[in-house]
Design an enzyme around this catalytic site. Structure first.
Site, short mmCIF file in Angstrom:
data_model
loop_
_atom_site.label_atom_id
_atom_site.label_comp_id
_atom_site.label_asym_id
_atom_site.label_seq_id
_atom_site.Cartn_x
_atom_site.Cartn_y
_atom_site.Cartn_z
N GLN A 1 -0.53 -51.83 10.94
CA GLN A 1 -1.76 -51.46 10.26
C GLN A 1 -1.71 -52.08 8.88
O GLN A 1 -0.65 -52.45 8.39
CB GLN A 1 -1.89 -49.94 10.17
CG GLN A 1 -0.67 -49.31 9.56
CD GLN A 1 -0.51 -47.86 10.00
OE1 GLN A 1 -0.90 -47.47 11.08
NE2 GLN A 1 0.07 -47.07 9.12
N ASP B 1 5.30 -46.86 14.87
CA ASP B 1 4.31 -45.87 14.48
C ASP B 1 3.12 -45.91 15.42
O ASP B 1 2.53 -46.98 15.65
CB ASP B 1 3.87 -46.22 13.04
CG ASP B 1 3.05 -45.12 12.41
OD1 ASP B 1 3.63 -44.05 12.13
OD2 ASP B 1 1.84 -45.33 12.19
N TYR C 1 2.80 -39.46 -0.21
CA TYR C 1 1.91 -39.88 -1.30
C TYR C 1 2.55 -39.77 -2.69
O TYR C 1 1.93 -40.09 -3.67
CB TYR C 1 0.63 -39.03 -1.28
CG TYR C 1 -0.02 -39.01 0.08
CD1 TYR C 1 -0.71 -40.13 0.55
CD2 TYR C 1 0.09 -37.90 0.91
CE1 TYR C 1 -1.29 -40.13 1.81
CE2 TYR C 1 -0.48 -37.89 2.16
CZ TYR C 1 -1.17 -39.00 2.61
OH TYR C 1 -1.73 -39.00 3.86
N GLU D 1 6.92 -43.55 18.52
CA GLU D 1 6.41 -42.35 17.84
C GLU D 1 5.00 -42.06 18.37
O GLU D 1 4.01 -42.30 17.70
CB GLU D 1 6.38 -42.56 16.31
CG GLU D 1 6.05 -41.30 15.55
CD GLU D 1 4.66 -41.28 14.90
OE1 GLU D 1 4.36 -40.30 14.21
OE2 GLU D 1 3.86 -42.22 15.10
N LYS E 1 -4.46 -43.73 -1.75
CA LYS E 1 -4.56 -42.27 -1.74
C LYS E 1 -3.74 -41.68 -2.87
O LYS E 1 -2.66 -42.17 -3.20
CB LYS E 1 -4.05 -41.72 -0.41
CG LYS E 1 -4.95 -42.07 0.78
CD LYS E 1 -6.36 -41.50 0.62
CE LYS E 1 -7.19 -41.76 1.86
NZ LYS E 1 -7.33 -40.59 2.70
#
Lengths: 697, 697
Positions: free
Chosen positions: A347, A423, A564, A452, A287
């Site tokens: 992830q 997360d 980002y 979280e 991204k």
């Protein structure tokens, strides 16, 4: 109901019963098994055991060094005395400790036990008929009413003799008692006999050797998790290591830059320093700034897109440093009294080594792709998730994934990490977390997991039940006095108070709160005061101290999100609230009542913009009164009621208080006080009650 | 925490992990069993099931014909759809009925099931991931946002085909669907495909054939006891048969005299007629009048001293009549719409046949005597108790006693008795009652047991939990508005509302309430109104309607207690409250809201002597407003708030009401009303809400 049919054979039935016909005998034999079971069923009842979560299915949470106060309803039919014992032990030893519980009245019993070390403890309760207490009570009562008790004395002596005969190993005290009773009995010394029987010492001996008739022990072992102090009390500071020590946006920071920032963070009074993922970041679908779907060559990507050719969850992004650099950072942090917390985000970027090494851990679609994370219409093409049930529930594949994930945590534990912020745990199976946390904490009881999960309340609560030490909360969206009172009261009440430790973050890289977007500097102090003074756990994401609030238009997100891109900051920027944050953390450290969200009580303030409450330790040796102006724009004043009744004081009593902001001390007279809070100066006040006295009229 | 030691070998550790050294592999093998268990552990969570008592350990109580409304929290990780089913059945059949539960929001699910007959029912809950609902939801959402869903359509068709392939028996609807999808797919009719996939009919088919991944069924079977209406709603009248139809104190009444009294009792509106024990009365240590320790030849003794040469618990005192006489009484009572309730008092006179026939059922003292009942300094020499654990817990003796006691109940059941008032159940083992009630109700689900336990609250509650349909209460000692509100609110709230049916007796042969000793006639009407209008179950002991209150000096007991002598009464005595009692019972019968203690809500009345409340049926088709003056001496007036908001009316709305005393109807305008209650006339009022309308301003 029709009686008529039944009544026709009434006389016959009566006759059959009286002459003991076959029918009742048959039913007698058939019912023998049930009646024997009923005879062997518990005669006593033990219920409503506290503290417990869902009747003992999950652990209550406590801190090592604390005492656990256990209560239960225990009763039996009739009027005989009963005895109740609390059994407790650390889960990894087999020997029970036993403590007699004391009657509180209304069939409620209580006892305490200490948490000597970290880890899981278990307790349960047993109870039995206390034959000697029953006999002794009857002797005392009848003697008091001057009734003839010759037979009762004989029976008491018989009971003691029988008890002695049935003992497996002789008891010295009991032997001496039996001899003394025999002597007095032979000499017909009624008074001596009675005195011996009513003696406290006799009661103590018989309590020791009691054969405990009708003993009932609960099957349930009630778990208690004993954790280190930081599970309940710590102040977190979150930063992106790559943004530290940078002077322009293409200047990638590293662990050494973080080391340089440690003194400043420590001076603000924080004790936990938490990083988003520090692993290599994927290139595929990386991204760009502001979550742009197309990255340029300069874009550094989101650290949540974990894994590249460099490695995955057990690797460090080489731009941040080596394992040696990381180790040096940990040492430096420890020297500054700071503990490092890492992010555990399950992830992968499409470049994660697991995709090639373990394709069976992912669910491949019919077109050969893997589903990326999404929440329509939002897409997160740079992130894909593992499939926790790949290969089916009992298939051969998934266990290796689960073990690999556990081993990632254990790997970082071996590096010296003891706090993990997890997360989005609510999108992974609850049973996975229950197993993983038990595995890790079974070996390393000092490990703390923070959930979280910004999701539905029951899922958040369940994550806490299954082992998370700390939980993100809805605090960030609770702004008005009514909202804050309702939420804090809920967190202070059963059932949540036993297992859900709220972590009050005032902002996160994902959440730029609406309130702060419009509040200006005073709003940041208000939110810091609310979080820091009302919860044992609070945290901020860096930039908060600089009152950063630039948002994506119409969204609760930061403009130019640090997820980002690298963020360049002037840490001494004018208008910062560094000194206010340091003040709040200093007050927290000095006052145990502020080191937990529990012990909170709201008091009357007639202005809806002023939150007014007290926080007290369980033994009331630290009591703080707090007033916070919730309005960042205006001075607010309010009449407030000092809760003098908490000290048994009349409405015109006196309280000696210390202003925790100024350090000044003075005396309040009477319950009617008033406060005036100017958000431009300081929107909160806190007072420690130092002494109380009755006002002499 | 010391990091230093851990950190020394950090680099080594990292290397070991990366090169897959032996250590992790070993731990991997060791942990395989735990991880497989975790993988097989439920992925879904089902909790907070209602209605339930102690998480399903005991039955909730309902009435046959009612619907049971079941709710539960059900959830899973992530955002997939789930499906939830309620399973329910009568306990004596094996086939479950299944009903889909509907989502109420906030992870709460609900469904109802009917109680078609009396006896025990069981229910439980199962839930699973609803794969099709998840896929269909995604299709709809992405289609709505006009995203490319070609792949999702392919996957949906694949899922349907796979589901069809794995079915054990073919499903017609699914077969047709598969064909239609294939046709549209071949013809590349994207819109037809999508329409087919989103069709409600398709959803219904896939719901039928779902293979229910991650299916979780609760282990707990939640019990519900379905009882006849009289368990919840009946009006009791207690009398001593031997006092009926008598003209002087030596004139022993009998069952035929009771038959003659039936019309008068029925005219007062009672439906249950309850007798103290009707068995032969012992001679040894027989008590004289007013519990005098020495009886004369004329003294008839206490009916609670059960058993003589004539017989024991399965015999009838010959002075009352024969079994034939008793049978005639039962028939006559039935014809008058009255049901007879008997007393089950497990105690013996020293002359009971069991002492000779079963000496092993008693605990003999060292002097050859048996302990008589006592509560120092009080002695009850005419009564001795059996020993429920004679012979030890597993000994050979006690089962026969337990079976004999059960058979006494079954004997009277065969005579046509279906209601037992049990004397002092709290002095007998709780497990004994649990077994006995299960045995009796297992065969005769219409049998009702009333627990006469005036003891500690937790023991009273437990007796209700283990099977008693009805319970004596503290009502008799609740006099003030605050006391009544507190107690009635407690009975209406969880947990008691699910299993404890309060029976409000206004007096008993043992209790001559303090309030009535000083209140005069009006007090009797007040207590009858409180009991009769606030509880589904109420009862009085004869003499109450005549306002009898003569007491033993300083005691809450009747002078010349009927327990020890025959009482001669003039049933038409001036000042009686027979018509008021008949009125109260008539209002109860006509209004379902008054046929239970539930559905009660207190409303504002500014006078502490006026109790003001509403009672409503669950579906609100019967709502009664009640005002009772608690002061027997003075007229009391009060402003009261008509709860207009219950009908969504504004404060100036209108209610049409019927005065249930006079039968008059009128309209109330506005929530502010006032009442004036003269105890000398009638200390209560009750209104039925007949219609509501919004006031047109």
């Amino acid at each position: 109901m029709k009686h008529s049919l039944l009544l026709s054979s009434l006389a016959d039935e009566a006759h059959a019963f009286e002459t003991k016909s076959d029918a009742p005998i048959l039913s007698r034999n058939l019912g023998m098994r049930a009646v024997k079971a009923a005879l062997a069923a518990p005669r006593l009842a033990i219920e409503k055991v506290t503290p417990s979560v869902d009747e003992g299915r999950f652990a209550v949470k406590r801190i090592v060094g604390e005492t656990v106060h256990v209560e239960a309803d225990v009763f039996m039919d009739g009027h005989d005395s009963i005895a109740v014992s609390l059994l407790w032990r650390a889960a990894d030893v087999t020997q029970w400790n036993k403590t007699r519980m004391v009657a509180l009245g209304n069939d409620r019993w209580a006892a305490d036990f200490p948490l000597g070390r970290m880890g899981r403890y278990l307790f349960t309760i047993e109870a039995w008929r206390d034959t000697w207490a029953t006999m002794r009570g009857e002797l005392m009562k009848k003697n008091e009413f001057q009734q003839n008790i010759a037979l009762e004395i004989t029976e008491a002596i018989e009971f003691i003799e029988q008890t002695a005969q049935h003992l497996e190993t002789a008891h010295e005290g009991l032997k001496n008692l039996t001899l003394a009773l025999k002597e007095a009995s032979t000499a017909k010394q009624h008074d001596v006999l009675l005195a011996l029987l009513l003696d406290e010492q006799t009661a103590a001996i018989l309590s020791e050797v009691d054969h405990r008739p009708f003993l009932l022990r609960l099957d349930t072992l009630f778990p208690v998790d004993s954790e280190r102090r930081e599970a309940n009390f710590s102040s977190w500071y979150e930063l992106f290591p790559r943004s530290q020590g940078t002077t322009h946006e293409n200047d990638h920071g590293n662990f050494d830059d973080v080391i340089a920032r440690l003194p400043a963070i420590r001076d603000m009074g924080f004790d936990v320093l938490y990083f988003p993922p520090i692993h290599p970041i994927g290139m595929t679908y990386r991204k760009g700034r502001n979550n742009h779907p197309a990255a340029t060559a300069e874009d550094i990507g989101s650290p949540y897109a974990i894994g590249s050719a460099e490695g995955g969850h057990d690797a460090i992004d080489s731009k941040l440093g080596t394992f040696e650099d990381f180790s040096r950072l940990l040492r430096a942090a420890e020297e500054h009294g700071l503990e490092i917390a890492l992010d555990f985000a399950i992830q992968c970027s499409p470049d994660h080594p697991w995709l090639r090494g373990h394709p069976e851990w992912f669910l491949w679609r019919s077109d050969g792709s893997i589903r990326h994370a999404e929440n329509p219409p939002k897409k997160y093409e740079d992130i894909i998730n593992v499939d926790f049930y790949a290969g089916g529930i009992n298939g051969p594949v998934a266990p290796n994934l689960w073990l690999a994930l556990r081993d990632v945590v254990l790997f970082w534990v071996r590096q010296g990490i003891r706090i993990f912020r997890v997360d989005n745990p609510h999108t992974k199976p609850l049973s996975f977390w229950q197993w993983l946390i038990a595995e890790v904490r079974g070996k390393h009881s000092d490990v703390i997991f923070l959930s979280e999960a910004f999701t539905r309340p029951k899922v958040m609560a369940r994550l806490a039940k299954i082992g998370y030490s700390q939980s993100y909360t809805y605090f960030i969206w609770r702004e008005t006095k009514a909202e804050l009172m309702q939420y804090l009261n809920e967190l202070n009440a059963q059932p949540l108070c036993e297992f859900f430790r709220p972590h009050f973050f005032v902002n996160t890289p994902d959440i730029n709160p609406w309130f702060l977007q419009r509040s200006g500097r005073a709003g940041f102090v208000i939110r810091a005061a609310l979080a820091g003074l009302l919860s044992g756990l609070w945290g901020m994401y860096s930039g908060f101290e600089l009152c950063e609030a630039a948002a994506l238009p119409g969204k609760e997100e930061y403009l130019d999100s640090e997820k980002y891109q690298i963020k360049v900051r002037d840490w001494q920027q004018p208008g910062n609230i560094i000194s206010e944050i340091a003040l709040i953390n200093r007050i927290r450290r000095a006052n145990p009542a502020l080191q937990t969200h529990l012990g909170l009580e709201f008091h009357n303030a007639d202005n809806d913009q002023i939150l007014y409450c007290s926080k007290s330790t369980a033994n009331r040796d630290n009591v703080i009164l707090i007033a916070i102006n919730l309005d960042p724009f205006s001075i607010q004043e309010s009449h407030v009621e000092a809760p003098l009744w908490k000290w048994g004081l009349s409405d015109d009593g006196e309280l000696n208080v210390e202003d925790l902001v100024s350090g000044n001390r003075w005396t309040w007279r009477g319950k009617h006080q008033s406060v005036r809070l100017d958000p431009a100066v300081l929107p909160f006040l806190a007072w420690r009650i130092t002494a109380t006295s009755m006002r002499a009229n």
